[in-house]
Design a protein around this motif. Structure first.
Motif, PDB file in Angstrom:
ATOM      1  N   VAL A   3      -8.405  16.370  38.113  1.00 55.64           N
ATOM      2  CA  VAL A   3      -8.440  17.834  38.058  1.00 55.64           C
ATOM      3  C   VAL A   3      -7.262  18.357  38.877  1.00 55.64           C
ATOM      4  N   ARG A   4      -6.518  19.290  38.300  1.00 51.75           N
ATOM      5  CA  ARG A   4      -5.446  19.951  39.035  1.00 51.75           C
ATOM      6  C   ARG A   4      -5.916  21.353  39.414  1.00 51.75           C
ATOM      7  N   ILE A   5      -5.772  21.669  40.702  1.00 49.89           N
ATOM      8  CA  ILE A   5      -5.995  23.038  41.167  1.00 49.89           C
ATOM      9  C   ILE A   5      -4.604  23.638  41.311  1.00 49.89           C
ATOM     10  N   MET A   6      -4.329  24.654  40.545  1.00 46.51           N
ATOM     11  CA  MET A   6      -2.992  25.244  40.546  1.00 46.51           C
ATOM     12  C   MET A   6      -2.611  25.667  41.961  1.00 46.51           C
ATOM     13  N   GLY A   7      -1.417  25.275  42.362  1.00 46.99           N
ATOM     14  CA  GLY A   7      -0.916  25.624  43.678  1.00 46.99           C
ATOM     15  C   GLY A   7      -1.378  24.709  44.793  1.00 46.99           C
ATOM     16  N   GLU A   8      -2.265  23.750  44.492  1.00 43.47           N
ATOM     17  CA  GLU A   8      -2.792  22.864  45.535  1.00 43.47           C
ATOM     18  C   GLU A   8      -2.501  21.398  45.271  1.00 43.47           C
ATOM     19  N   GLY A   9      -2.711  20.930  44.072  1.00 43.09           N
ATOM     20  CA  GLY A   9      -2.518  19.518  43.776  1.00 43.09           C
ATOM     21  C   GLY A   9      -3.633  18.975  42.913  1.00 43.09           C
ATOM     22  N   GLN A  10      -3.721  17.642  42.894  1.00 50.43           N
ATOM     23  CA  GLN A  10      -4.675  16.968  42.020  1.00 50.43           C
ATOM     24  C   GLN A  10      -5.785  16.300  42.814  1.00 50.43           C
ATOM     25  N   VAL A  11      -6.947  16.210  42.162  1.00 46.27           N
ATOM     26  CA  VAL A  11      -8.132  15.606  42.759  1.00 46.27           C
ATOM     27  C   VAL A  11      -8.739  14.662  41.725  1.00 46.27           C
ATOM     28  N   ARG A  12      -9.129  13.458  42.179  1.00 48.35           N
ATOM     29  CA  ARG A  12      -9.826  12.518  41.298  1.00 48.35           C
ATOM     30  C   ARG A  12     -11.328  12.706  41.504  1.00 48.35           C
ATOM     31  N   LEU A  13     -12.044  12.933  40.392  1.00 51.94           N
ATOM     32  CA  LEU A  13     -13.493  13.140  40.431  1.00 51.94           C
ATOM     33  C   LEU A  13     -14.181  12.124  39.537  1.00 51.94           C
ATOM     34  N   ASP A  14     -15.316  11.663  39.980  1.00 53.72           N
ATOM     35  CA  ASP A  14     -16.140  10.798  39.149  1.00 53.72           C
ATOM     36  C   ASP A  14     -16.790  11.652  38.056  1.00 53.72           C
ATOM     37  N   ASP A  15     -16.902  11.104  36.858  1.00 54.04           N
ATOM     38  CA  ASP A  15     -17.493  11.845  35.739  1.00 54.04           C
ATOM     39  C   ASP A  15     -18.940  12.259  35.996  1.00 54.04           C
ATOM     40  N   SER A  16     -19.606  11.616  36.956  1.00 51.34           N
ATOM     41  CA  SER A  16     -21.000  11.957  37.248  1.00 51.34           C
ATOM     42  C   SER A  16     -21.147  13.380  37.796  1.00 51.34           C
ATOM     43  N   HIS A  17     -20.060  13.987  38.222  1.00 50.61           N
ATOM     44  CA  HIS A  17     -20.105  15.350  38.771  1.00 50.61           C
ATOM     45  C   HIS A  17     -19.905  16.426  37.700  1.00 50.61           C
ATOM     46  N   PHE A  18     -19.714  16.000  36.461  1.00 48.84           N
ATOM     47  CA  PHE A  18     -19.427  16.926  35.378  1.00 48.84           C
ATOM     48  C   PHE A  18     -20.509  17.999  35.226  1.00 48.84           C
ATOM     49  N   ALA A  19     -21.774  17.618  35.297  1.00 49.14           N
ATOM     50  CA  ALA A  19     -22.870  18.581  35.089  1.00 49.14           C
ATOM     51  C   ALA A  19     -22.844  19.697  36.134  1.00 49.14           C
ATOM     52  N   GLU A  20     -22.627  19.337  37.399  1.00 50.27           N
ATOM     53  CA  GLU A  20     -22.576  20.346  38.464  1.00 50.27           C
ATOM     54  C   GLU A  20     -21.409  21.307  38.253  1.00 50.27           C
ATOM     55  N   LEU A  21     -20.251  20.758  37.908  1.00 50.60           N
ATOM     56  CA  LEU A  21     -19.077  21.600  37.683  1.00 50.60           C
ATOM     57  C   LEU A  21     -19.254  22.465  36.446  1.00 50.60           C
ATOM     58  N   ARG A  53     -14.810  18.976  47.530  1.00 45.61           N
ATOM     59  CA  ARG A  53     -15.852  18.247  48.261  1.00 45.61           C
ATOM     60  C   ARG A  53     -16.244  16.955  47.554  1.00 45.61           C
ATOM     61  N   LEU A  54     -16.349  17.007  46.238  1.00 44.66           N
ATOM     62  CA  LEU A  54     -16.827  15.854  45.475  1.00 44.66           C
ATOM     63  C   LEU A  54     -15.720  14.871  45.113  1.00 44.66           C
ATOM     64  N   GLY A  55     -14.479  15.322  45.173  1.00 45.02           N
ATOM     65  CA  GLY A  55     -13.372  14.492  44.733  1.00 45.02           C
ATOM     66  C   GLY A  55     -12.551  13.942  45.873  1.00 45.02           C
ATOM     67  N   THR A  56     -11.538  13.188  45.477  1.00 44.54           N
ATOM     68  CA  THR A  56     -10.592  12.613  46.421  1.00 44.54           C
ATOM     69  C   THR A  56      -9.212  13.146  46.074  1.00 44.54           C
ATOM     70  N   ALA A  57      -8.587  13.811  47.030  1.00 47.44           N
ATOM     71  CA  ALA A  57      -7.253  14.370  46.790  1.00 47.44           C
ATOM     72  C   ALA A  57      -6.255  13.244  46.544  1.00 47.44           C
ATOM     73  N   LEU A  58      -5.419  13.413  45.555  1.00 45.65           N
ATOM     74  CA  LEU A  58      -4.345  12.460  45.290  1.00 45.65           C
ATOM     75  C   LEU A  58      -3.151  12.821  46.170  1.00 45.65           C
ATOM     76  N   PRO A  59      -2.328  11.853  46.496  1.00 46.48           N
ATOM     77  CA  PRO A  59      -1.134  12.150  47.297  1.00 46.48           C
ATOM     78  C   PRO A  59      -0.260  13.193  46.600  1.00 46.48           C
ATOM     79  N   ASP A  60       0.460  13.972  47.398  1.00 48.01           N
ATOM     80  CA  ASP A  60       1.307  15.034  46.853  1.00 48.01           C
ATOM     81  C   ASP A  60       2.344  14.518  45.863  1.00 48.01           C
ATOM     82  N   ASP A  61       2.792  13.285  46.052  1.00 44.55           N
ATOM     83  CA  ASP A  61       3.822  12.746  45.157  1.00 44.55           C
ATOM     84  C   ASP A  61       3.236  12.090  43.903  1.00 44.55           C
ATOM     85  N   ALA A  62       1.905  12.038  43.781  1.00 43.07           N
ATOM     86  CA  ALA A  62       1.262  11.484  42.583  1.00 43.07           C
ATOM     87  C   ALA A  62       1.361  12.499  41.451  1.00 43.07           C
ATOM     88  N   LEU A  63       1.607  12.007  40.267  1.00 45.76           N
ATOM     89  CA  LEU A  63       1.653  12.885  39.093  1.00 45.76           C
ATOM     90  C   LEU A  63       0.889  12.216  37.958  1.00 45.76           C
TER      91      LEU A  63
END
Length: 92
Positions: A3-21, A53-63
């Motif tokens: 997931v990319r949050i515009m202006g912030e970066g990317q976050v890796r989320l497990d698919d199990s969180h899909f229902a909450e989101l 909260r549910l995800g893990t931020a990817l490094p800034d240089d990850a694309l």
């Protein structure tokens, strides 16, 4: 899922969180349709907080290819309407 949050970066989320989101996305869409700016602000903040909260931020240089792109926390209701058209942020 990435997931990319515009202006912030990317976050890796497990698919199990899909229902909450998806539940937050449905609430956000209803507030957008009704023009509830205060509710929109609150729910957008809750959605972005949940991703952080549910995800893990990817490094800034990850694309990685992003499966979802979420607006920045400061995006207006009108900007998000233009971004989405008739669909929510999270594909159903």
């Amino acid at each position: 899922m990435i997931v990319r949050i515009m202006g912030e970066g990317q976050v890796r989320l497990d698919d199990s969180h899909f229902a909450e989101l998806n539940a937050l996305d449905d609430e956000l869409l209803a507030e957008m349709e009704s023009g509830d700016e205060e509710g929109f602000r609150r729910t957008l903040g809750a959605l972005l907080d949940a991703v952080r909260r549910l995800g893990t931020a990817l490094p800034d240089d990850a694309l990685e290819p992003s499966e979802l792109i979420l607006p920045s926390p400061g995006a207006s209701l009108e900007e998000v309407r233009e971004m989405l058209g008739d669909e929510g942020l999270i594909p159903g």
